[in-house]
Motif scaffolding. Structure first.
Motif, PDB file in Angstrom:
ATOM      1  N   PHE A 120       0.848  -1.187   0.000  1.00  5.67           N
ATOM      2  CA  PHE A 120       0.000   0.000   0.000  1.00  5.67           C
ATOM      3  C   PHE A 120       0.886   1.240   0.000  1.00  5.67           C
ATOM      4  CE2 PHE A 120      -2.536  -3.252   2.134  1.00  5.67           C
ATOM      5  CZ  PHE A 120      -3.724  -3.174   1.420  1.00  5.67           C
ATOM      6  N   ASN A 121       0.524   2.207  -0.830  1.00  7.31           N
ATOM      7  CA  ASN A 121       1.268   3.469  -0.810  1.00  7.31           C
ATOM      8  C   ASN A 121       0.995   4.217   0.488  1.00  7.31           C
ATOM      9  OD1 ASN A 121       2.888   5.637  -1.911  1.00  7.31           O
ATOM     10  ND2 ASN A 121       0.973   6.748  -2.263  1.00  7.31           N
ATOM     11  N   LEU A 122      -0.265   4.196   0.934  1.00  4.89           N
ATOM     12  CA  LEU A 122      -0.659   4.930   2.124  1.00  4.89           C
ATOM     13  C   LEU A 122      -1.614   4.090   2.960  1.00  4.89           C
ATOM     14  CD1 LEU A 122      -0.774   7.636   3.744  1.00  4.89           C
ATOM     15  CD2 LEU A 122      -2.744   8.258   2.309  1.00  4.89           C
ATOM     16  N   ILE A 123      -1.329   4.022   4.251  1.00  4.72           N
ATOM     17  CA  ILE A 123      -2.270   3.430   5.197  1.00  4.72           C
ATOM     18  C   ILE A 123      -2.742   4.524   6.142  1.00  4.72           C
ATOM     19  CG2 ILE A 123      -2.528   1.834   7.126  1.00  4.72           C
ATOM     20  CD1 ILE A 123      -0.925  -0.179   5.656  1.00  4.72           C
ATOM     21  N   VAL A 124      -4.050   4.607   6.318  1.00  4.28           N
ATOM     22  CA  VAL A 124      -4.659   5.615   7.180  1.00  4.28           C
ATOM     23  C   VAL A 124      -5.081   4.938   8.478  1.00  4.28           C
ATOM     24  CG1 VAL A 124      -6.445   7.374   7.389  1.00  4.28           C
ATOM     25  CG2 VAL A 124      -5.502   6.814   5.127  1.00  4.28           C
ATOM     26  N   LEU A 125      -4.451   5.327   9.579  1.00  5.62           N
ATOM     27  CA  LEU A 125      -4.849   4.844  10.900  1.00  5.62           C
ATOM     28  C   LEU A 125      -5.692   5.923  11.571  1.00  5.62           C
ATOM     29  CD1 LEU A 125      -1.824   3.025  12.625  1.00  5.62           C
ATOM     30  CD2 LEU A 125      -3.770   2.044  11.418  1.00  5.62           C
ATOM     31  N   ILE A 126      -6.955   5.616  11.824  1.00  9.50           N
ATOM     32  CA  ILE A 126      -7.886   6.576  12.400  1.00  9.50           C
ATOM     33  C   ILE A 126      -8.142   6.173  13.849  1.00  9.50           C
ATOM     34  CG2 ILE A 126     -10.139   7.688  12.170  1.00  9.50           C
ATOM     35  CD1 ILE A 126     -10.094   6.558   9.217  1.00  9.50           C
ATOM     36  N   MET A 127      -7.674   6.996  14.794  1.00  4.82           N
ATOM     37  CA  MET A 127      -7.913   6.715  16.201  1.00  4.82           C
ATOM     38  C   MET A 127      -9.382   6.997  16.522  1.00  4.82           C
ATOM     39  SD  MET A 127      -4.976   5.716  17.258  1.00  4.82           S
ATOM     40  CE  MET A 127      -4.059   5.291  15.763  1.00  4.82           C
ATOM     41  N   SER A 128     -10.071   5.987  17.044  1.00  6.05           N
ATOM     42  CA  SER A 128     -11.511   6.115  17.243  1.00  6.05           C
ATOM     43  C   SER A 128     -11.927   5.517  18.577  1.00  6.05           C
ATOM     44  CB  SER A 128     -12.260   5.415  16.101  1.00  6.05           C
ATOM     45  OG  SER A 128     -13.652   5.648  16.177  1.00  6.05           O
ATOM     46  N   ASP A 129     -13.013   6.025  19.106  1.00  8.05           N
ATOM     47  CA  ASP A 129     -13.596   5.499  20.335  1.00  8.05           C
ATOM     48  C   ASP A 129     -14.550   4.363  19.969  1.00  8.05           C
ATOM     49  OD1 ASP A 129     -15.827   5.382  22.464  1.00  8.05           O
ATOM     50  OD2 ASP A 129     -14.320   6.636  23.431  1.00  8.05           O
ATOM     51  N   PRO A 130     -14.547   3.256  20.723  1.00  5.58           N
ATOM     52  CA  PRO A 130     -15.424   2.122  20.385  1.00  5.58           C
ATOM     53  C   PRO A 130     -16.895   2.496  20.267  1.00  5.58           C
ATOM     54  CG  PRO A 130     -13.851   1.479  22.086  1.00  5.58           C
ATOM     55  CD  PRO A 130     -13.693   2.958  21.900  1.00  5.58           C
ATOM     56  N   THR A 131     -17.332   3.497  21.031  1.00  5.37           N
ATOM     57  CA  THR A 131     -18.752   3.845  21.035  1.00  5.37           C
ATOM     58  C   THR A 131     -19.157   4.726  19.850  1.00  5.37           C
ATOM     59  OG1 THR A 131     -18.363   5.806  22.418  1.00  5.37           O
ATOM     60  CG2 THR A 131     -18.783   3.722  23.555  1.00  5.37           C
ATOM     61  N   LYS A 132     -18.190   5.189  19.061  1.00  4.41           N
ATOM     62  CA  LYS A 132     -18.502   6.159  18.006  1.00  4.41           C
ATOM     63  C   LYS A 132     -18.729   5.493  16.648  1.00  4.41           C
ATOM     64  CE  LYS A 132     -16.312  10.216  20.066  1.00  4.41           C
ATOM     65  NZ  LYS A 132     -15.329  11.297  19.865  1.00  4.41           N
ATOM     66  N   SER A 133     -19.627   4.532  16.617  1.00  2.08           N
ATOM     67  CA  SER A 133     -19.911   3.835  15.357  1.00  2.08           C
ATOM     68  C   SER A 133     -20.553   4.774  14.341  1.00  2.08           C
ATOM     69  CB  SER A 133     -20.816   2.628  15.614  1.00  2.08           C
ATOM     70  OG  SER A 133     -22.035   3.042  16.220  1.00  2.08           O
TER      71      SER A 133
END
Length: 331
Positions: free
Chosen positions: A63-76
């Motif tokens: 992959f040229n770019l991987i996006v890691l998005i920090m998220s809260d479990p409750t924020k579906s």
């Protein structure tokens, strides 16, 4: 005669003892090392990737770019808004992953996370991470470790689940940046160390101010820097703010620090400019509005708006003087 026999016997016992030491001492040292490593290993967060159980085959894909998005479990609902907006345009060499912590989650919340991931296969669950601000640095570090171990990529974009990203322009600009040793974002330097509140840095001892760092609403690292952080994780001091921590971890390295005013990634958005590649502190509705603008007009904003002034980072002066020249001409 008896005396000679006793001396011979003592020599034999002594030799046997020495030979025993030669075998036993290395075994004891090995046991100590193994025990020590096991203790340290247990202190690292355990990452479980439910987005792809076949990590070996995933690692083989580049992959040229991987996006890691920090998220809260409750924020579906927020994650769904992101999937429907700035992640809706597929890029073949880009992969996104939402990173959540699951330690101590209520069973109904954990079930919802697992069900969500069964539908989308785009989540990394860190089983030893509690979801709180105080654990955010450990969460980011564990995410970097997991990513380094499971994927082959050129760049990482770390952002939050309240950030809106213009993916196509970002990728186009990424190709113009240095392809190695890249630390790209909106930098801050010379800031006072927080002494109270949720940002209080009780373990900070380096100097009177923070070291230069790219703000956490969104920054990009080349894979070699992710590797450096991941492989040295056991030795890295974790500070309260994850973006401050990343800046410290990379501070002694000879790398390309690229300050970009198109990263609107501060604690509060500076407004809306069509040039912004990343805009922080966006609600789900604001994300949908920006996506609708892009779809209808090709522009991010219905009308450009300035809330706060920006600056170009001055790398030729000390950090205490880096960021004082606010320019009304900058987005």
């Amino acid at each position: 005669m008896a005396r000679a026999w006793r001396q011979s016997k003592n020599r034999i016992v002594k030799n046997v003892f020495c030979l025993s030491c030669l075998f036993i001492l290395p075994l004891l040292l090995l046991a100590i090392v193994v025990y020590s490593k096991s203790k340290h290993a247990e202190s690292l967060p355990i990452a479980r990737d439910l987005s792809n159980q076949k990590s070996d085959s995933s690692f083989q894909k580049f992959f040229n770019l991987i996006v890691l998005i920090m998220s809260d479990p409750t924020k579906s609902a927020t994650r769904e808004a992101i999937r429907q907006t700035w992640l809706s345009n597929n890029h073949e060499d880009v992969k996104h992953l939402f990173v959540v912590g699951s330690k101590g989650l209520a069973q109904d919340v954990l079930k919802n996370v697992l069900d969500e991931n069964s539908s989308y296969h785009d989540m990394v669950i860190l089983e030893s991470i509690n979801e709180s601000y105080s654990s955010l640095t450990g969460k980011v570090l564990a995410g970097f470790q997991w990513l380094h171990s499971n994927h082959n990529f050129s760049f990482l974009l770390k952002c939050d689940d309240d950030s809106f990203v213009q993916m196509s322009p970002l990728i186009a600009e990424l190709n113009k940046q240095p392809q190695k040793h890249l630390y790209w974002g909106f930098f801050k330097g010379g800031s006072s160390v927080f002494q109270r509140g949720k940002w209080k840095e009780k373990d900070w001892f380096l100097c009177d101010t923070y070291l230069p760092y790219a703000l956490g609403g969104g920054y990009i690292l080349s894979s070699d820097l992710v590797e450096f952080i991941a492989t040295n994780a056991l030795l890295l001091q974790q500070y309260k703010s994850e973006d401050v921590s990343v800046g410290v971890w990379l501070s002694p390295l000879k790398i390309h620090r690229v300050h970009d005013v198109r990263f609107d990634t501060e604690f509060k958005s500076r407004g809306c400019y069509n040039e912004y590649l990343i805009t922080h502190k966006q609600s789900a509705n604001e994300m949908r509005e920006k996506q609708a603008n892009l779809t209808k007009t090709g522009k991010l904003c219905q009308s450009e708006l300035r809330v706060r002034y920006s600056y170009n980072y001055n790398w030729t002066v000390l950090p205490s003087q880096c960021c004082k020249n606010f320019d009304p001409e900058l987005p």
